[in-house]
Motif scaffolding. Structure first.
Motif, short mmCIF file in Angstrom:
data_model
loop_
_atom_site.label_atom_id
_atom_site.label_comp_id
_atom_site.label_asym_id
_atom_site.label_seq_id
_atom_site.Cartn_x
_atom_site.Cartn_y
_atom_site.Cartn_z
N PRO A 45 37.31 58.87 31.76
CA PRO A 45 35.82 58.17 31.96
C PRO A 45 35.99 56.70 32.00
CG PRO A 45 35.98 59.22 29.66
CD PRO A 45 37.06 59.54 30.47
N PRO A 46 35.34 55.99 32.75
CA PRO A 46 35.60 54.54 33.05
C PRO A 46 35.06 53.73 32.02
CG PRO A 46 33.91 55.27 34.35
CD PRO A 46 34.29 56.49 33.74
N LEU A 47 35.51 52.40 31.66
CA LEU A 47 34.95 51.34 30.87
C LEU A 47 33.94 50.90 31.54
CD1 LEU A 47 38.23 49.93 29.26
CD2 LEU A 47 36.35 51.14 28.22
N GLY A 48 33.03 50.10 31.02
CA GLY A 48 31.99 49.31 31.73
C GLY A 48 30.80 50.15 31.51
N ALA A 49 29.93 50.04 32.40
CA ALA A 49 28.60 50.84 32.30
C ALA A 49 28.87 52.30 32.62
CB ALA A 49 27.60 50.38 33.63
N THR A 50 28.49 53.17 31.62
CA THR A 50 28.77 54.50 31.53
C THR A 50 27.11 55.14 31.21
OG1 THR A 50 29.56 54.36 29.43
CG2 THR A 50 30.97 54.46 31.32
N PRO A 51 27.22 56.60 31.57
CA PRO A 51 25.80 57.08 31.30
C PRO A 51 26.00 57.89 29.88
CG PRO A 51 27.07 58.44 32.66
CD PRO A 51 27.95 57.33 32.58
N PHE A 52 27.04 57.51 28.93
CA PHE A 52 27.12 58.18 27.72
C PHE A 52 27.52 57.35 26.51
CE2 PHE A 52 31.60 57.99 28.04
CZ PHE A 52 31.85 58.04 29.45
N ASP A 53 27.39 57.70 25.46
CA ASP A 53 27.70 56.73 24.20
C ASP A 53 28.95 56.81 23.97
OD1 ASP A 53 27.51 55.42 21.94
OD2 ASP A 53 26.29 56.68 20.77
N ARG A 54 29.73 55.84 24.10
CA ARG A 54 31.52 55.81 23.87
C ARG A 54 31.66 55.78 22.29
NH1 ARG A 54 32.49 51.62 28.21
NH2 ARG A 54 31.72 50.38 26.51
N SER A 55 30.70 55.57 21.48
CA SER A 55 30.75 55.67 19.88
C SER A 55 30.60 57.04 19.35
CB SER A 55 30.01 54.67 19.29
OG SER A 55 28.48 55.18 19.39
N HIS A 56 30.29 57.83 20.10
CA HIS A 56 30.17 59.42 20.07
C HIS A 56 31.37 60.07 19.26
CE1 HIS A 56 29.17 63.57 20.21
NE2 HIS A 56 27.88 63.43 19.96
N PRO A 57 31.43 60.90 18.30
CA PRO A 57 32.68 61.30 17.97
C PRO A 57 33.49 62.14 19.10
CG PRO A 57 31.09 61.87 16.30
CD PRO A 57 30.27 61.23 17.31
N ARG A 58 32.85 62.68 20.01
CA ARG A 58 33.47 63.25 21.25
C ARG A 58 34.40 62.27 21.98
NH1 ARG A 58 36.04 64.29 25.34
NH2 ARG A 58 35.32 65.60 27.26
N TRP A 59 34.19 61.14 22.07
CA TRP A 59 35.08 60.15 22.70
C TRP A 59 36.04 59.45 21.75
CZ3 TRP A 59 34.59 61.40 27.39
CH2 TRP A 59 33.45 62.00 27.88
N ALA A 60 36.22 60.07 20.49
CA ALA A 60 37.17 59.32 19.62
C ALA A 60 38.75 59.69 19.95
CB ALA A 60 37.00 60.00 18.29
N GLY A 61 39.47 58.68 20.11
CA GLY A 61 40.75 58.88 20.55
C GLY A 61 41.13 59.07 21.96
N VAL A 62 39.96 58.89 22.79
CA VAL A 62 40.27 59.17 24.34
C VAL A 62 40.56 57.69 24.82
CG1 VAL A 62 38.69 59.62 26.43
CG2 VAL A 62 38.46 61.10 24.43
N ARG A 63 41.43 57.98 25.77
CA ARG A 63 42.01 56.56 26.60
C ARG A 63 40.96 56.52 27.82
NH1 ARG A 63 47.86 56.49 29.24
NH2 ARG A 63 47.22 54.44 30.70
N PHE A 64 40.49 55.35 27.88
CA PHE A 64 39.38 55.32 29.04
C PHE A 64 40.23 54.60 30.18
CE2 PHE A 64 36.57 55.87 25.48
CZ PHE A 64 35.41 56.52 26.23
#
Length: 57
Positions: free
Chosen positions: A22-41
């Protein structure tokens, strides 16, 4: 991803298909959600280094 990590650690040349980041910047989801923990954007589209090709990047 474990296979990719082991190939990289063994210095074996390989291709990885269908790896979407997923890209950094404007995204349609909450990057602080546990689903995205440890994901490299991926970088934001505006900051990406991909060259335009046929009007697309």
């Amino acid at each position: 991803m474990a296979m990719r990590d082991s190939l990289k650690a063994a210095d074996v040349h390989h291709f990885v298909y269908n790896t979407a980041r997923p890209p950094l910047g404007a995204t349609p989801f909450d990057r602080s959600h546990p689903r995205w923990a440890g994901v490299r954007f991926a970088p934001a589209l505006e900051d990406g280094t991909d060259l335009p090709w046929d009007g697309h990047r």
